[in-house]
Design a protein around this motif. Structure first.
Motif, mmCIF file in Angstrom:
data_model
loop_
_atom_site.group_PDB
_atom_site.id
_atom_site.type_symbol
_atom_site.label_atom_id
_atom_site.label_comp_id
_atom_site.label_asym_id
_atom_site.label_seq_id
_atom_site.Cartn_x
_atom_site.Cartn_y
_atom_site.Cartn_z
ATOM 1 N N VAL A 127 -3.293 -4.351 16.293
ATOM 2 C CA VAL A 127 -3.192 -5.643 15.610
ATOM 3 C C VAL A 127 -2.188 -5.589 14.470
ATOM 4 O O VAL A 127 -1.385 -6.520 14.277
ATOM 5 C CB VAL A 127 -4.574 -6.085 15.092
ATOM 6 C CG1 VAL A 127 -4.462 -7.358 14.253
ATOM 7 C CG2 VAL A 127 -5.541 -6.296 16.251
ATOM 8 N N PHE A 128 -2.207 -4.490 13.704
ATOM 9 C CA PHE A 128 -1.378 -4.425 12.502
ATOM 10 C C PHE A 128 -0.119 -3.571 12.673
ATOM 11 O O PHE A 128 0.721 -3.526 11.774
ATOM 12 C CB PHE A 128 -2.209 -3.897 11.329
ATOM 13 C CG PHE A 128 -3.350 -4.803 10.969
ATOM 14 C CD1 PHE A 128 -3.124 -5.984 10.272
ATOM 15 C CD2 PHE A 128 -4.648 -4.505 11.359
ATOM 16 C CE1 PHE A 128 -4.169 -6.833 9.959
ATOM 17 C CE2 PHE A 128 -5.706 -5.344 11.040
ATOM 18 C CZ PHE A 128 -5.468 -6.520 10.347
ATOM 19 N N GLY A 129 0.025 -2.908 13.822
ATOM 20 C CA GLY A 129 1.276 -2.225 14.119
ATOM 21 C C GLY A 129 2.263 -3.203 14.746
ATOM 22 O O GLY A 129 1.925 -4.348 15.070
ATOM 23 N N SER A 130 3.494 -2.759 14.924
ATOM 24 C CA SER A 130 4.496 -3.676 15.493
ATOM 25 C C SER A 130 5.639 -2.894 16.120
ATOM 26 O O SER A 130 5.888 -1.735 15.794
ATOM 27 C CB SER A 130 5.056 -4.613 14.417
ATOM 28 O OG SER A 130 5.749 -3.873 13.423
ATOM 29 N N ILE A 131 6.322 -3.562 17.052
ATOM 30 C CA ILE A 131 7.598 -3.093 17.579
ATOM 31 C C ILE A 131 8.658 -3.982 16.953
ATOM 32 O O ILE A 131 8.632 -5.200 17.120
ATOM 33 C CB ILE A 131 7.650 -3.183 19.113
ATOM 34 C CG1 ILE A 131 6.532 -2.326 19.729
ATOM 35 C CG2 ILE A 131 9.007 -2.737 19.634
ATOM 36 C CD1 ILE A 131 6.442 -2.446 21.232
ATOM 37 N N PRO A 144 0.118 1.855 11.291
ATOM 38 C CA PRO A 144 -0.666 2.236 10.104
ATOM 39 C C PRO A 144 -1.188 3.657 10.220
ATOM 40 O O PRO A 144 -1.628 4.089 11.280
ATOM 41 C CB PRO A 144 -1.813 1.219 10.103
ATOM 42 C CG PRO A 144 -1.952 0.789 11.529
ATOM 43 C CD PRO A 144 -0.592 0.876 12.134
ATOM 44 N N GLU A 145 -1.112 4.399 9.112
ATOM 45 C CA GLU A 145 -1.663 5.743 9.036
ATOM 46 C C GLU A 145 -2.522 5.850 7.774
ATOM 47 O O GLU A 145 -2.264 5.158 6.782
ATOM 48 C CB GLU A 145 -0.545 6.784 8.993
ATOM 49 C CG GLU A 145 0.254 6.868 10.279
ATOM 50 C CD GLU A 145 1.185 8.068 10.302
ATOM 51 O OE1 GLU A 145 1.415 8.663 9.221
ATOM 52 O OE2 GLU A 145 1.675 8.418 11.387
ATOM 53 N N ILE A 171 -13.406 5.287 6.082
ATOM 54 C CA ILE A 171 -13.410 6.463 6.966
ATOM 55 C C ILE A 171 -13.004 6.130 8.395
ATOM 56 O O ILE A 171 -12.462 6.985 9.093
ATOM 57 C CB ILE A 171 -14.765 7.194 6.938
ATOM 58 C CG1 ILE A 171 -15.891 6.344 7.525
ATOM 59 C CG2 ILE A 171 -15.087 7.638 5.521
ATOM 60 C CD1 ILE A 171 -17.202 7.114 7.686
ATOM 61 N N VAL A 172 -13.239 4.896 8.846
ATOM 62 C CA VAL A 172 -12.849 4.575 10.225
ATOM 63 C C VAL A 172 -11.335 4.610 10.380
ATOM 64 O O VAL A 172 -10.819 4.836 11.466
ATOM 65 C CB VAL A 172 -13.424 3.207 10.660
ATOM 66 C CG1 VAL A 172 -12.600 2.047 10.097
ATOM 67 C CG2 VAL A 172 -13.492 3.094 12.173
ATOM 68 N N GLY A 173 -10.632 4.411 9.267
ATOM 69 C CA GLY A 173 -9.176 4.479 9.296
ATOM 70 C C GLY A 173 -8.618 5.881 9.136
ATOM 71 O O GLY A 173 -7.409 6.051 9.016
ATOM 72 N N GLY A 174 -9.504 6.898 9.093
ATOM 73 C CA GLY A 174 -9.039 8.276 9.025
ATOM 74 C C GLY A 174 -8.975 8.875 7.640
ATOM 75 O O GLY A 174 -8.536 10.014 7.465
ATOM 76 N N GLN A 278 -4.361 2.056 4.397
ATOM 77 C CA GLN A 278 -3.402 2.545 5.382
ATOM 78 C C GLN A 278 -1.991 2.443 4.814
ATOM 79 O O GLN A 278 -1.687 1.549 4.034
ATOM 80 C CB GLN A 278 -3.496 1.722 6.675
ATOM 81 C CG GLN A 278 -4.856 1.736 7.342
ATOM 82 C CD GLN A 278 -5.177 3.052 7.993
ATOM 83 O OE1 GLN A 278 -4.442 3.547 8.839
ATOM 84 N NE2 GLN A 278 -6.302 3.651 7.604
ATOM 85 N N GLU A 279 -1.147 3.384 5.222
ATOM 86 C CA GLU A 279 0.275 3.338 4.918
ATOM 87 C C GLU A 279 1.012 3.006 6.217
ATOM 88 O O GLU A 279 0.619 3.479 7.285
ATOM 89 C CB GLU A 279 0.764 4.684 4.381
ATOM 90 C CG GLU A 279 -0.030 5.238 3.223
ATOM 91 C CD GLU A 279 0.241 4.500 1.925
ATOM 92 O OE1 GLU A 279 1.242 3.744 1.879
ATOM 93 O OE2 GLU A 279 -0.525 4.687 0.973
ATOM 94 N N ILE A 280 2.037 2.204 6.135
ATOM 95 C CA ILE A 280 2.814 1.863 7.326
ATOM 96 C C ILE A 280 3.948 2.856 7.510
ATOM 97 O O ILE A 280 4.812 3.006 6.646
ATOM 98 C CB ILE A 280 3.372 0.422 7.242
ATOM 99 C CG1 ILE A 280 2.226 -0.586 7.101
ATOM 100 C CG2 ILE A 280 4.212 0.113 8.479
ATOM 101 C CD1 ILE A 280 1.244 -0.582 8.262
ATOM 102 N N LYS A 281 3.907 3.557 8.637
ATOM 103 C CA LYS A 281 4.944 4.522 8.960
ATOM 104 C C LYS A 281 5.843 3.942 10.049
ATOM 105 O O LYS A 281 5.350 3.494 11.084
ATOM 106 C CB LYS A 281 4.323 5.829 9.454
ATOM 107 C CG LYS A 281 5.355 6.887 9.847
ATOM 108 C CD LYS A 281 4.682 8.165 10.312
ATOM 109 C CE LYS A 281 5.716 9.217 10.707
ATOM 110 N NZ LYS A 281 5.063 10.474 11.151
ATOM 111 N N THR A 282 7.138 3.956 9.818
ATOM 112 C CA THR A 282 8.101 3.419 10.785
ATOM 113 C C THR A 282 8.881 4.561 11.434
ATOM 114 O O THR A 282 9.382 5.449 10.742
ATOM 115 C CB THR A 282 9.074 2.439 10.103
ATOM 116 O OG1 THR A 282 8.327 1.338 9.569
ATOM 117 C CG2 THR A 282 10.092 1.910 11.100
ATOM 118 N N THR A 283 8.943 4.523 12.741
ATOM 119 C CA THR A 283 9.617 5.571 13.518
ATOM 120 C C THR A 283 10.770 4.971 14.319
ATOM 121 O O THR A 283 10.594 3.925 14.968
ATOM 122 C CB THR A 283 8.617 6.255 14.480
ATOM 123 O OG1 THR A 283 7.539 6.797 13.714
ATOM 124 C CG2 THR A 283 9.302 7.360 15.269
#
Length: 289
Positions: A127-131, A144-145, A171-174, A278-283
């Motif tokens: 839901v919160f990630g993207s291309i 999100p990480e 905790i569900v988010g790691g 969460q932090e947004i990591k872009t690859t």
């Protein structure tokens, strides 16, 4: 023949999957709904906070590297264990002044809250990630990480539902966490630690302390190995807000404040509670490789 003397429960802290007494050796009185002394709770110190943060940091890598699906399974297992001990928690809430119907409602809402976040465990990334569209021959993904170690002030009221409502999305988010329970009603938090201990949560992922907020605020917000601080009580005063912001600036930790009056309201649960930590990591990846 004299009546049998019941064995009273000793309420300790919960650090790194164990139940140690506070390093300070101090305790404070907890009262029931009639104003009578109910138990003694640990009055935790700076050393207890440091020990809990160290345990949370050690647990973070293993927990964050688990699959999202597995973390959801573990939250579901916590709900299962809480369901089997529902009568105990209802009785504990009654002791501090709840009506039976209200106590039952809070315990059942707590179980449902765990199920709610377990269901989001493998979905919020989609839901919160993207291309992302880019003007070059690359694939560009944002996902999100987890942030890291989160210190939390559990809500002062609704001591079980509020506690679970702030722990579960973290905790569900790691992330791993260190939680300071309700100062006035800490006993449900330690009983919930026993539920965590008998479930599949790895040691150190959740650490629960009891004590005075005024004393521990600085230690929970200024610790350099803490990545975020989470508080939801609506009655945080101006001086406390100032301390949170100043201490958070020392290592640029996130200070997350959400004012929640009633944890049974629909607005008190949301996937956005997960993404706050969460932090947004872009690859970038070249096309064709």
């Amino acid at each position: 023949m004299s009546d049998r003397v019941e064995v009273s429960k000793t309420y300790k802290t919960y650090i790194d999957g164990t139940f140690p007494r506070t390093e300070s050796g101090r305790y404070y009185k907890v009262y029931d709904g009639n104003g009578d002394i109910l138990a003694n709770a640990c009055q935790c110190s700076r050393k207890d906070v440091r020990d809990a943060v160290l345990a949370a940091r050690d647990a973070f890598d293993g927990w964050s590297n688990r699959s999202a699906y597995n973390r959801g399974q573990i939250l579901y297992r916590i709900a299962e264990m809480l369901e089997t001990r529902k009568a105990q928690f209802i009785e504990e809430l009654e002791t501090i002044g709840y009506k039976t119907s209200d106590a039952r409602s809070e315990v059942e809402a707590s179980i449902d809250r765990l199920i709610y976040y377990a269901g989001w465990s493998d979905k919020y990334q989609q839901v919160f990630g993207s291309i992302n569209p880019v003007a070059s021959s690359h694939f560009n993904f944002s996902l999100p990480e987890p942030t890291g170690v989160v210190t939390i002030w559990a809500p002062g009221e609704q001591p079980l539902l509020g506690l679970i409502s702030v722990i579960a999305p973290v905790i569900v988010g790691g992330n791993s966490c260190v939680v300071l329970s309700s100062e006035k009603y800490p006993l449900s938090a330690i009983s919930f630690a026993e539920v965590l201990h008998s479930s599949d949560v790895p040691a150190g992922v959740v650490n629960i302390l009891t004590g005075f907020r005024k004393e521990l605020l600085k230690h929970m917000t200024s610790h350099m190995d803490v990545n975020a601080f989470f508080v939801t009580d609506p009655d945080i005063d101006r001086e406390q807000r100032k301390q949170m912001d100043e201490h958070g600036a020392l290592n640029l930790k996130h200070i997350i404040r959400k004012s929640v009056d009633n944890w049974e309201d629909k607005e008190s649960k949301s996937p956005y509670f997960i993404t706050d930590f969460q932090e947004i990591k872009t690859t970038w990846h070249p096309v064709g490789f």
